[in-house]
Design a protein around this motif. Structure first.
Motif, PDB file in Angstrom:
ATOM      1  N   SER A 185       9.600  76.090  60.013  1.00  0.00           N
ATOM      2  CA  SER A 185       9.699  75.740  58.590  1.00  0.00           C
ATOM      3  C   SER A 185       8.369  75.924  57.865  1.00  0.00           C
ATOM      4  O   SER A 185       8.315  75.914  56.637  1.00  0.00           O
ATOM      5  CB  SER A 185      10.168  74.291  58.425  1.00  0.00           C
ATOM      6  N   GLY A 186       7.295  76.055  58.651  1.00  0.00           N
ATOM      7  CA  GLY A 186       5.979  76.257  58.055  1.00  0.00           C
ATOM      8  C   GLY A 186       5.282  74.977  57.642  1.00  0.00           C
ATOM      9  O   GLY A 186       4.180  75.005  57.091  1.00  0.00           O
ATOM     10  N   MET A 187       5.914  73.835  57.914  1.00  0.00           N
ATOM     11  CA  MET A 187       5.268  72.560  57.562  1.00  0.00           C
ATOM     12  C   MET A 187       5.679  71.493  58.567  1.00  0.00           C
ATOM     13  O   MET A 187       6.829  71.465  59.008  1.00  0.00           O
ATOM     14  CB  MET A 187       5.668  72.123  56.154  1.00  0.00           C
ATOM     15  N   PRO A 188       4.735  70.623  58.956  1.00  0.00           N
ATOM     16  CA  PRO A 188       5.098  69.565  59.906  1.00  0.00           C
ATOM     17  C   PRO A 188       6.000  68.523  59.261  1.00  0.00           C
ATOM     18  O   PRO A 188       5.973  68.338  58.037  1.00  0.00           O
ATOM     19  CB  PRO A 188       3.743  68.947  60.296  1.00  0.00           C
ATOM     20  N   GLY A 189       6.805  67.873  60.076  1.00  0.00           N
ATOM     21  CA  GLY A 189       7.621  66.756  59.601  1.00  0.00           C
ATOM     22  C   GLY A 189       7.023  65.457  60.116  1.00  0.00           C
ATOM     23  O   GLY A 189       6.267  65.462  61.083  1.00  0.00           O
ATOM     24  N   GLU A 190       7.372  64.352  59.482  1.00  0.00           N
ATOM     25  CA  GLU A 190       6.917  63.041  59.950  1.00  0.00           C
ATOM     26  C   GLU A 190       8.121  62.267  60.450  1.00  0.00           C
ATOM     27  O   GLU A 190       9.088  62.061  59.721  1.00  0.00           O
ATOM     28  CB  GLU A 190       6.224  62.276  58.823  1.00  0.00           C
ATOM     29  N   THR A 191       8.041  61.839  61.705  1.00  0.00           N
ATOM     30  CA  THR A 191       9.199  61.200  62.345  1.00  0.00           C
ATOM     31  C   THR A 191       9.576  59.878  61.684  1.00  0.00           C
ATOM     32  O   THR A 191      10.737  59.640  61.356  1.00  0.00           O
ATOM     33  CB  THR A 191       8.908  60.963  63.845  1.00  0.00           C
ATOM     34  N   GLU A 192       8.581  59.017  61.474  1.00  0.00           N
ATOM     35  CA  GLU A 192       8.884  57.648  61.024  1.00  0.00           C
ATOM     36  C   GLU A 192       9.649  57.596  59.695  1.00  0.00           C
ATOM     37  O   GLU A 192      10.664  56.900  59.594  1.00  0.00           O
ATOM     38  CB  GLU A 192       7.595  56.825  60.953  1.00  0.00           C
ATOM     39  N   PRO A 193       9.216  58.337  58.647  1.00  0.00           N
ATOM     40  CA  PRO A 193       9.973  58.281  57.383  1.00  0.00           C
ATOM     41  C   PRO A 193      11.405  58.795  57.524  1.00  0.00           C
ATOM     42  O   PRO A 193      12.328  58.270  56.898  1.00  0.00           O
ATOM     43  CB  PRO A 193       9.176  59.198  56.442  1.00  0.00           C
ATOM     44  N   MET A 194      11.592  59.830  58.372  1.00  0.00           N
ATOM     45  CA  MET A 194      12.936  60.381  58.577  1.00  0.00           C
ATOM     46  C   MET A 194      13.838  59.365  59.278  1.00  0.00           C
ATOM     47  O   MET A 194      15.005  59.199  58.928  1.00  0.00           O
ATOM     48  CB  MET A 194      12.871  61.676  59.409  1.00  0.00           C
ATOM     49  N   VAL A 195      13.281  58.696  60.275  1.00  0.00           N
ATOM     50  CA  VAL A 195      14.049  57.677  61.008  1.00  0.00           C
ATOM     51  C   VAL A 195      14.407  56.514  60.073  1.00  0.00           C
ATOM     52  O   VAL A 195      15.502  55.954  60.147  1.00  0.00           O
ATOM     53  CB  VAL A 195      13.266  57.191  62.252  1.00  0.00           C
ATOM     54  N   GLN A 196      13.486  56.170  59.162  1.00  0.00           N
ATOM     55  CA  GLN A 196      13.755  55.113  58.185  1.00  0.00           C
ATOM     56  C   GLN A 196      14.930  55.481  57.278  1.00  0.00           C
ATOM     57  O   GLN A 196      15.770  54.636  56.952  1.00  0.00           O
ATOM     58  CB  GLN A 196      12.505  54.836  57.336  1.00  0.00           C
ATOM     59  N   ILE A 197      14.979  56.751  56.859  1.00  0.00           N
ATOM     60  CA  ILE A 197      16.104  57.233  56.040  1.00  0.00           C
ATOM     61  C   ILE A 197      17.415  57.046  56.804  1.00  0.00           C
ATOM     62  O   ILE A 197      18.418  56.590  56.261  1.00  0.00           O
ATOM     63  CB  ILE A 197      15.913  58.726  55.652  1.00  0.00           C
ATOM     64  N   PHE A 198      17.369  57.397  58.098  1.00  0.00           N
ATOM     65  CA  PHE A 198      18.569  57.265  58.941  1.00  0.00           C
ATOM     66  C   PHE A 198      19.022  55.806  59.025  1.00  0.00           C
ATOM     67  O   PHE A 198      20.215  55.507  58.868  1.00  0.00           O
ATOM     68  CB  PHE A 198      18.290  57.817  60.329  1.00  0.00           C
TER      69      PHE A 198
END
Length: 308
Positions: A185-198
């Motif tokens: 994707s050309g950019m890193p993701g952050e696990t914690e914010p994504m898990v919070q959305i879930f």
């Protein structure tokens, strides 16, 4: 002195679903790796890693690990003072286990009772996964322990709903037309914010219902058909899984990839899914015809993970 290498991992199936008791299927990805090294004159990158290890050692001190999985923290701290760092080319925030490889390397070097990964009993895998989950929580807030476990074992693993873990064989066909591949994707993701959305989504009864009745069903069907090589059923369930993710995991899919995500479903040439928690990093793709997929996705940076 030889330093053991710890490889990246790919979670083929089970992202988010594992939190809600789905099955998971994961395999090592040997294109990326890391190892603990020493240097008397740390460069900028090595110094950053060394400082991070210093903080991590402080965190490990706060854990109450079972005796059989105890870590020699004092030796770890001495080695950090003597210039130890984690030498890794595993991209961080890309869903391929950068922190998992580090946790596996620390455990391998500093566990007080040495446990050879090729001699671990099935009964110990479950306990080790829990320990690795505690050790990796420093990086993500909460960890299932699966990433460090796959990095430590370096073999494909099947994660069962009751948190049991099975070693499995997964034969690869070097000449097959089909492929599992990664798109950068050309950019890193952050696990914690994504898990919070879930977790926010889980508060919604309708989402919980569709997750259980649709997502987990398609996820588990994909694992069964992939392992039994029933590719007709596999791609049928995979299409449902990809479409479900498009509808329900939209915040986790980088915006500029929504168009090609839909295109895969509409053309039936390939299907995309999240690699890890999403938000950036890699996107995971599956196709029965990699050549045709290559043409459709010629403007994107791709890496083949597995051929079939």
């Amino acid at each position: 002195m030889k330093h053991p290498l710890f490889y990246a991992k790919i979670l083929l199936f089970g992202e988010y679903g594992i939190i809600e008791n789905s099955r998971g299927l994961t395999l090592p990805y040997n294109a990326y790796k890391g190892t603990l090294q020493f240097s008397s004159e740390l460069n900028e990158i090595e110094l950053k890693s060394n400082k991070s290890l210093h903080k991590y050692a402080g965190y490990l001190k706060t854990l109450s690990l079972p005796k059989k999985f105890a870590i020699n923290i004092s030796q770890l701290e001495k080695d950090i003072e003597n210039g130890m760092f984690f030498d890794s080319n595993i991209p961080q925030g890309y869903g391929v286990g950068s922190s998992g490889a580090l946790v596996a390397a620390i455990f391998d070097k500093y566990s007080e009772k040495k446990i050879s990964s090729d001699k671990i009993l099935k009964t110990d895998l479950k306990d080790l996964k829990i320990v690795f989950g505690q050790m990796e929580s420093f990086f993500h807030g909460k960890s299932s322990g699966i990433d460090p476990l796959i990095c430590y074992m370096n073999i494909p693993l099947l994660i069962q709903p009751n948190a049991d873990v099975d070693k499995i064989g997964l034969a690869e066909s070097k000449v097959g037309k089909g492929a599992v591949f990664l798109i950068n994707s050309g950019m890193p993701g952050e696990t914690e914010p994504m898990v919070q959305i879930f977790f926010e989504k889980l508060k919604n009864e309708g989402f919980r219902k569709t997750l259980k009745e649709e997502f987990i069903k398609y996820n588990n069907n994909c694992i069964d058909s992939f392992l039994s090589r029933d590719m007709g059923s596999f791609f049928q369930n995979l299409k449902h899984l990809s479409l479900w993710a498009l509808n329900h995991f939209t915040p986790m899919i980088p915006r500029k990839f929504l168009k090609i995500w839909k295109k895969g479903i509409e053309t039936n040439t390939y299907y995309l899914k999240l690699c890890g928690s999403g938000g950036g990093g890699y996107i995971l793709g599956f196709t029965q015809d990699y050549e045709a997929t290559e043409k459709l996705l010629k403007n994107y940076k791709k890496e083949v993970v597995y051929r079939f």
